[in-house]
Design an enzyme around this catalytic site. Sequence first.
Site, PDB file in Angstrom:
ATOM      1  N   HIS A 136      46.771  17.471  71.046  1.00 33.82           N
ATOM      2  CA  HIS A 136      48.192  17.150  70.858  1.00 33.82           C
ATOM      3  C   HIS A 136      48.727  16.139  71.872  1.00 33.82           C
ATOM      4  O   HIS A 136      49.871  16.234  72.327  1.00 33.82           O
ATOM      5  CB  HIS A 136      49.044  18.418  70.904  1.00 33.82           C
ATOM      6  CG  HIS A 136      48.815  19.362  69.768  1.00 33.82           C
ATOM      7  ND1 HIS A 136      48.336  18.950  68.541  1.00 33.82           N
ATOM      8  CD2 HIS A 136      49.016  20.722  69.670  1.00 33.82           C
ATOM      9  CE1 HIS A 136      48.246  19.998  67.738  1.00 33.82           C
ATOM     10  NE2 HIS A 136      48.641  21.078  68.389  1.00 33.82           N
ATOM     11  N   HIS A 206      55.521  20.080  64.797  1.00 39.31           N
ATOM     12  CA  HIS A 206      54.944  21.397  65.072  1.00 39.31           C
ATOM     13  C   HIS A 206      56.012  22.498  65.027  1.00 39.31           C
ATOM     14  O   HIS A 206      56.040  23.400  65.870  1.00 39.31           O
ATOM     15  CB  HIS A 206      54.266  21.382  66.447  1.00 39.31           C
ATOM     16  CG  HIS A 206      53.184  22.397  66.619  1.00 39.31           C
ATOM     17  ND1 HIS A 206      53.430  23.742  66.805  1.00 39.31           N
ATOM     18  CD2 HIS A 206      51.835  22.277  66.653  1.00 39.31           C
ATOM     19  CE1 HIS A 206      52.282  24.388  66.961  1.00 39.31           C
ATOM     20  NE2 HIS A 206      51.293  23.527  66.867  1.00 39.31           N
ATOM     21  N   TYR A 208      57.679  25.898  64.019  1.00 38.59           N
ATOM     22  CA  TYR A 208      57.242  27.243  63.635  1.00 38.59           C
ATOM     23  C   TYR A 208      58.280  27.821  62.662  1.00 38.59           C
ATOM     24  O   TYR A 208      59.434  28.023  63.033  1.00 38.59           O
ATOM     25  CB  TYR A 208      57.172  28.159  64.848  1.00 38.59           C
ATOM     26  CG  TYR A 208      56.043  27.931  65.825  1.00 38.59           C
ATOM     27  CD1 TYR A 208      55.067  28.911  66.013  1.00 38.59           C
ATOM     28  CD2 TYR A 208      55.968  26.777  66.594  1.00 38.59           C
ATOM     29  CE1 TYR A 208      54.048  28.747  66.938  1.00 38.59           C
ATOM     30  CE2 TYR A 208      54.949  26.595  67.515  1.00 38.59           C
ATOM     31  CZ  TYR A 208      53.994  27.583  67.682  1.00 38.59           C
ATOM     32  OH  TYR A 208      52.981  27.408  68.592  1.00 38.59           O
ATOM     33  N   GLU A 344      51.624  21.518  59.432  1.00 34.55           N
ATOM     34  CA  GLU A 344      51.630  20.235  60.129  1.00 34.55           C
ATOM     35  C   GLU A 344      50.899  19.172  59.295  1.00 34.55           C
ATOM     36  O   GLU A 344      49.671  19.159  59.236  1.00 34.55           O
ATOM     37  CB  GLU A 344      50.943  20.379  61.489  1.00 34.55           C
ATOM     38  CG  GLU A 344      51.501  21.510  62.350  1.00 34.55           C
ATOM     39  CD  GLU A 344      50.513  21.945  63.406  1.00 34.55           C
ATOM     40  OE1 GLU A 344      50.014  21.081  64.161  1.00 34.55           O
ATOM     41  OE2 GLU A 344      50.221  23.158  63.474  1.00 34.55           O
TER      42      GLU A 344
END
Length: 381
Positions: A136, A206, A208, A344
Site C-alpha cells: 500500500h 480502502h 471499510y 478495493e
Amino acid sequence: MIHSITTIPRGLISKLSCPMVFPSVLAAIILTGCISSEQADASSEQQFVLTNSNGMEVRLAPYGARVTSIMAPDREGNMADVVLGYDDIDSYKTAAKKPYFGVTLGRYAGRIANGRFTLDGVEYVLQKNNGPNHNHGGLIGFDKVLWSAERIPDGIRFSYLSPDGEEGYPGSLDVSVTYTLTDENELMIDYRATTDKATPVNLSNHTYFNLAGEGADTVMDHLLMINADAMLPIGETSVPTGEFASVAGTPFDFRLPKKVGLEIDTENVQLANGSGYDHTFVLNGYGSEKQVLAASLYEPISGRVLEVFTEEPGMQLYTANFLNGTLVGKSGKPYMRRSALCLETQHFPDSPNKSDFPNTILRPGKVYETRTVYKFSTNNL
C-alpha cells in the site's frame, strides 16, 4: 452540495453562510470563517461534507484523501453511517497499526514482493512495511500525507505531488483523486496521475463497509456477489503466486450472492494464507475499458445495497481479518474482527514483478485515469 468543516462532533456544528463560493452548490462552510476562492485551505484536521437531494451525506478528509463517513438510507429512509472510522482526524494519525480506514492507497495498492522490482533494466528497492514485502505504498504512503483540496461542482478534488524517490519509487508523480456525489446516490471516485519518469501506479480506496451501520458486530451475514470467474491465489506472505485460479467449487465462488461468512472458516489453504478473504478477484469483462459491475453487497435487515462499478481488472476483497477490538470508532464501540469488509478496485498486486499480469507502468506523456463508483440503494424484499 458541499460543506467544509473542522473536526467537531455531529450535532455541535453551526453553519456559516458563504455566498461567495459556488453559490448554487456550496450551501455552507463550517470553519473559523469563509473562503472565497475555489482552492480550499486543506488543514490536517479539516473535513468536507457532500450531500445530495436524497439526504445522503459523505464526509472526506485531506489527510489521506480519505472517506471518513457515509450516511446512507435504509429501506425505511433511516440514515446510518455505513463506514468504519473516527470523528476526529487525529485518531486516524494515532490509531494502532494504521488500518487504512477510508484512505486513498498509493503509489501502489497491494503488495510488491520483497519490496523490489526491475524497470527498464534498473532495480528499485522500496520500503518494506509488511514483513518481507512492500504494501500500500510503504511506510508513508498516500494514506499518511496531507493532500491539497479544491472544490468542484458537487465534489472535492484532492491533489498530491509525490516526489521522485518517495518510498523508493522512480519519478515525480502528480496525482489527483476526485470525489463526486450524485442524486442517484453514487459516490464516484476519479483517479488521475501523470509522471516525469516511468513508474508503477496502482491507486485504490480502502473504505471499510458495514451496511448494518458502523459499529455493528459483523459483516458475515451480508450477502455478497462478485462478478468474477477467477481469483489470484496467494502465498504465505499474501503475495499473488502469478496463477489465475477458477473460483468454481471453492469458497471464493461469489458469482451468485451468498453470505460472506458462509465458507470463510472452511479448511482451505488460501483462506489460511489470508486469515480469511484477502484476495484479488479477476473481474469478468476486464480489458474492455468499460465500467462493469464488480460486486454487489446486501444487508437483509436494513435493506441497504451497495454496488461497485469499475473498469479495473481486479477487486480485492478484504474481510477485516486483523481488527481485534482494540480500535474504538465513531459509535463508541470496538471494531471487532470481520465487522466490516473492503471492496478495493485495482490492478493486481505485484504486477511489476509478474509479466503475465496487466501492465501497471505509467510512462511520461501518458495519463493514468480510472473511475470507481460506489452506488447505494435499498432492496424492499
